[in-house]
Design a protein around this motif. Structure first.
Motif, PDB file in Angstrom:
ATOM      1  N   ASP A  97     -39.333   0.313  40.091  1.00  0.00           N
ATOM      2  CA  ASP A  97     -38.104   0.413  39.291  1.00  0.00           C
ATOM      3  C   ASP A  97     -37.568  -1.005  39.122  1.00  0.00           C
ATOM      4  O   ASP A  97     -37.222  -1.664  40.110  1.00  0.00           O
ATOM      5  N   LEU A  98     -37.523  -1.481  37.883  1.00  0.00           N
ATOM      6  CA  LEU A  98     -37.074  -2.845  37.597  1.00  0.00           C
ATOM      7  C   LEU A  98     -35.834  -2.788  36.712  1.00  0.00           C
ATOM      8  O   LEU A  98     -35.883  -2.278  35.590  1.00  0.00           O
ATOM      9  N   CYS A  99     -34.729  -3.302  37.240  1.00  0.00           N
ATOM     10  CA  CYS A  99     -33.469  -3.312  36.493  1.00  0.00           C
ATOM     11  C   CYS A  99     -33.069  -4.752  36.177  1.00  0.00           C
ATOM     12  O   CYS A  99     -33.104  -5.626  37.050  1.00  0.00           O
ATOM     13  N   PHE A 139     -31.516  -1.403  32.118  1.00  0.00           N
ATOM     14  CA  PHE A 139     -30.733  -2.570  31.679  1.00  0.00           C
ATOM     15  C   PHE A 139     -29.252  -2.287  31.911  1.00  0.00           C
ATOM     16  O   PHE A 139     -28.742  -1.219  31.553  1.00  0.00           O
ATOM     17  N   VAL A 140     -28.581  -3.259  32.531  1.00  0.00           N
ATOM     18  CA  VAL A 140     -27.125  -3.221  32.671  1.00  0.00           C
ATOM     19  C   VAL A 140     -26.584  -4.560  32.193  1.00  0.00           C
ATOM     20  O   VAL A 140     -26.905  -5.609  32.761  1.00  0.00           O
ATOM     21  N   GLY A 141     -25.805  -4.512  31.133  1.00  0.00           N
ATOM     22  CA  GLY A 141     -25.149  -5.713  30.637  1.00  0.00           C
ATOM     23  C   GLY A 141     -23.656  -5.632  30.931  1.00  0.00           C
ATOM     24  O   GLY A 141     -23.034  -4.590  30.739  1.00  0.00           O
ATOM     25  N   TYR A 142     -23.083  -6.723  31.430  1.00  0.00           N
ATOM     26  CA  TYR A 142     -21.653  -6.738  31.728  1.00  0.00           C
ATOM     27  C   TYR A 142     -20.984  -7.855  30.928  1.00  0.00           C
ATOM     28  O   TYR A 142     -21.611  -8.859  30.567  1.00  0.00           O
ATOM     29  N   ARG A 143     -19.700  -7.651  30.660  1.00  0.00           N
ATOM     30  CA  ARG A 143     -18.942  -8.660  29.920  1.00  0.00           C
ATOM     31  C   ARG A 143     -17.668  -8.968  30.704  1.00  0.00           C
ATOM     32  O   ARG A 143     -17.764  -9.328  31.864  1.00  0.00           O
ATOM     33  N   ILE A 155     -25.377  -0.026  29.148  1.00  0.00           N
ATOM     34  CA  ILE A 155     -26.118   0.585  30.262  1.00  0.00           C
ATOM     35  C   ILE A 155     -27.252   1.453  29.725  1.00  0.00           C
ATOM     36  O   ILE A 155     -27.038   2.341  28.901  1.00  0.00           O
ATOM     37  N   LEU A 156     -28.453   1.179  30.206  1.00  0.00           N
ATOM     38  CA  LEU A 156     -29.621   2.021  29.931  1.00  0.00           C
ATOM     39  C   LEU A 156     -30.265   2.356  31.268  1.00  0.00           C
ATOM     40  O   LEU A 156     -30.733   1.465  31.977  1.00  0.00           O
ATOM     41  N   ILE A 201     -36.336  -3.325  42.235  1.00  0.00           N
ATOM     42  CA  ILE A 201     -36.084  -4.741  41.974  1.00  0.00           C
ATOM     43  C   ILE A 201     -34.900  -4.885  41.026  1.00  0.00           C
ATOM     44  O   ILE A 201     -34.840  -4.226  39.981  1.00  0.00           O
ATOM     45  N   LEU A 202     -34.001  -5.775  41.397  1.00  0.00           N
ATOM     46  CA  LEU A 202     -32.880  -6.136  40.527  1.00  0.00           C
ATOM     47  C   LEU A 202     -33.036  -7.607  40.156  1.00  0.00           C
ATOM     48  O   LEU A 202     -33.037  -8.477  41.030  1.00  0.00           O
ATOM     49  N   ILE A 203     -33.192  -7.871  38.859  1.00  0.00           N
ATOM     50  CA  ILE A 203     -33.225  -9.247  38.357  1.00  0.00           C
ATOM     51  C   ILE A 203     -31.898  -9.503  37.649  1.00  0.00           C
ATOM     52  O   ILE A 203     -31.604  -8.903  36.615  1.00  0.00           O
ATOM     53  N   HIS A 204     -31.118 -10.371  38.245  1.00  0.00           N
ATOM     54  CA  HIS A 204     -29.779 -10.685  37.746  1.00  0.00           C
ATOM     55  C   HIS A 204     -29.807 -12.086  37.136  1.00  0.00           C
ATOM     56  O   HIS A 204     -30.173 -13.056  37.814  1.00  0.00           O
TER      57      HIS A 204
END
Length: 440
Positions: A97-99, A139-143, A155-156, A201-204
């Motif tokens: 699981d790759l986010c 995918f998580v995008g934040y603003r 958020i996906l 895995i979380l790639i930030h």
């Protein structure tokens, strides 16, 4: 005078004698038949006895062979189950699981496009390294905090690469107002995803720190929410939830302003989790960073699954008392021994064939090193006209079960398979040799 014939009729006595004679003849004939029959019967009985003895011997031999076959089958079944267990573990280690957690403000457009443009290539490169790769992408995008909730996050949840690509293609970048962004809000969304696979895995990737003076050394002008998470309780909670989920955290560093934030996260983790930082600006694009991150995570998980405990500290074991000599000996002073050398060769089905050879061997008197389980000796082996320096190993334990032949054979077979798999892995293309072609 005419001659007359005389007729004397048979009497009853004469008839009785003839009948008795016939009866005697019949009795003699029957007796002869009985004698022949008895002889034949005796022969048949003898043959039956011999056949019975042969059958018993054959049955005993067959039973012994059946027992040996059953024992062999049990061993093969056990070995097959062990190998299947290893293969299953390896396949599990390749279930990922790759986010991607990304800052989605205007300055990050380039990196979001990198993820979108190279995600297919990334997956294909990973599949060349890990043939059983089963990967899900999220995918998580934040603003920023000042935006409405529907615009604050993109958020996906975990999905396939095609859906991921389509979604990221539509992600919009917006201006946040101040310099800091809602990193903690993004982490909360990551925690809420449907994590399932063993490798998580979380790639930030971000160029700005979280709101709150705990997470940066910037002025209040750069952070409109300067007092956000003053006591660190929100950040602490998020990091420990990631630890509980067993998520591996990798941070793509773009600017030094994020350093204090990562330091705080590591303090929260209390050494229960590491956060590996990589300066992603040194890459032409994010592909090498992503591939190496996922590859390392899979390799670490594989090692953890296959790692064996060297010993049980609760058991007292008798160990050899030895003196170590780190220098290679003068081989001319050590007599050669004629020994039987057993080797294994492995095929593509991971089936090992045992090969016997006769070698001359010289072994150093004392070991030069030791590991957790075995002692290491210098050795010099000669086969036909070829000499070869080798390292010979012997178990340190002295109990009867420590140095049995089967234990060495099992170890040798495992090492042969490991060597075969290592050589196969080394034939795979390396990421450093890839030519990244930009489509115009």
């Amino acid at each position: 005078m005419a001659q007359r014939s005389m007729y004397f009729p048979r009497t009853a006595a004469t008839l009785d004698v003839a009948a008795l004679r016939r009866q005697l003849d019949e009795i003699e004939r029957l007796q002869k038949n009985d004698i022949n029959g008895n002889i034949r019967l005796k022969q048949i009985e003898t043959q039956c006895d011999q056949l019975q003895m042969d059958s018993v011997d054959k049955l005993a031999a067959t039973s012994q062979k059946e027992l040996q076959a059953e024992e062999h089958l049990r061993n093969v079944t056990k070995r097959t189950e062990e190998i299947n267990g290893v293969i299953k573990a390896l396949k599990e280690a390749e279930s990922v699981d790759l986010c991607f957690l990304m800052d989605c403000t205007n300055s990050m457009r380039k990196y979001i496009d990198d993820v979108k443009n190279h995600i297919f290539e990334t997956v294909e490169v990973l599949k060349t390294r890990f043939p059983h790769l089963n990967i899900r992408l999220a995918f998580v995008g934040y603003r920023d905090l000042n935006l409405p909730q529907e615009r604050q996050f993109s958020i996906l949840d975990f999905t396939d690469k095609g859906t991921f690509h389509s979604y990221v293609s539509m992600v919009k970048c917006e201006y946040g107002g101040d310099y800091c962004e809602d990193v903690l809000g993004g982490l909360q969304k990551v925690i809420n995803l449907n994590w399932k696979h063993p490798v998580r895995i979380l790639i930030h990737v971000g160029d700005a720190p979280s709101h709150g003076r705990r997470y940066h050394d910037l002025s209040e002008d750069a952070d409109y929410y300067f007092t956000h998470d003053t006591d660190g309780s929100i950040g602490y909670s998020h990091i420990h939830e990631l630890i509980e989920l067993q998520v591996k955290y990798f941070f793509g560093r773009l600017k030094s302003h994020t350093d204090k934030m990562i330091e705080e996260f590591l303090k929260y983790a209390q050494e229960k989790m590491t956060i590996e930082q990589t300066d992603v600006e040194k890459f032409t694009n994010l592909l090498p960073f992503i591939v190496e991150t996922v590859s390392r995570s899979i390799s670490d998980t594989t090692s953890a699954l296959l790692k064996n405990e060297l010993s049980n500290p609760s058991k007292t074991k008798m160990l050899r008392t030895v003196n170590f000599d780190t220098k290679e000996p003068n081989w001319s002073y050590i007599p050669a021994k004629r020994v039987q050398v057993v080797k294994f060769e492995c095929d593509s089905q991971l089936s090992c064939t045992l090969i016997d050879q006769q070698w001359n061997i010289r072994i150093a008197s004392n070991p030069f090193a030791e590991g957790g389980m075995r002692l290491a000796y210098y050795g010099l082996m000669r086969y036909k006209d070829r000499e070869e320096k080798v390292v010979l190993k012997e178990y340190k334990q002295t109990d009867k079960k420590a140095n049995i032949q089967e234990k060495y054979f099992d170890l040798l077979e495992c090492q042969t398979i490991a060597d075969f798999l290592a050589q196969e892995f080394n034939r795979l293309p390396s990421i450093s040799n890839l030519t990244i072609v930009k489509k115009i």
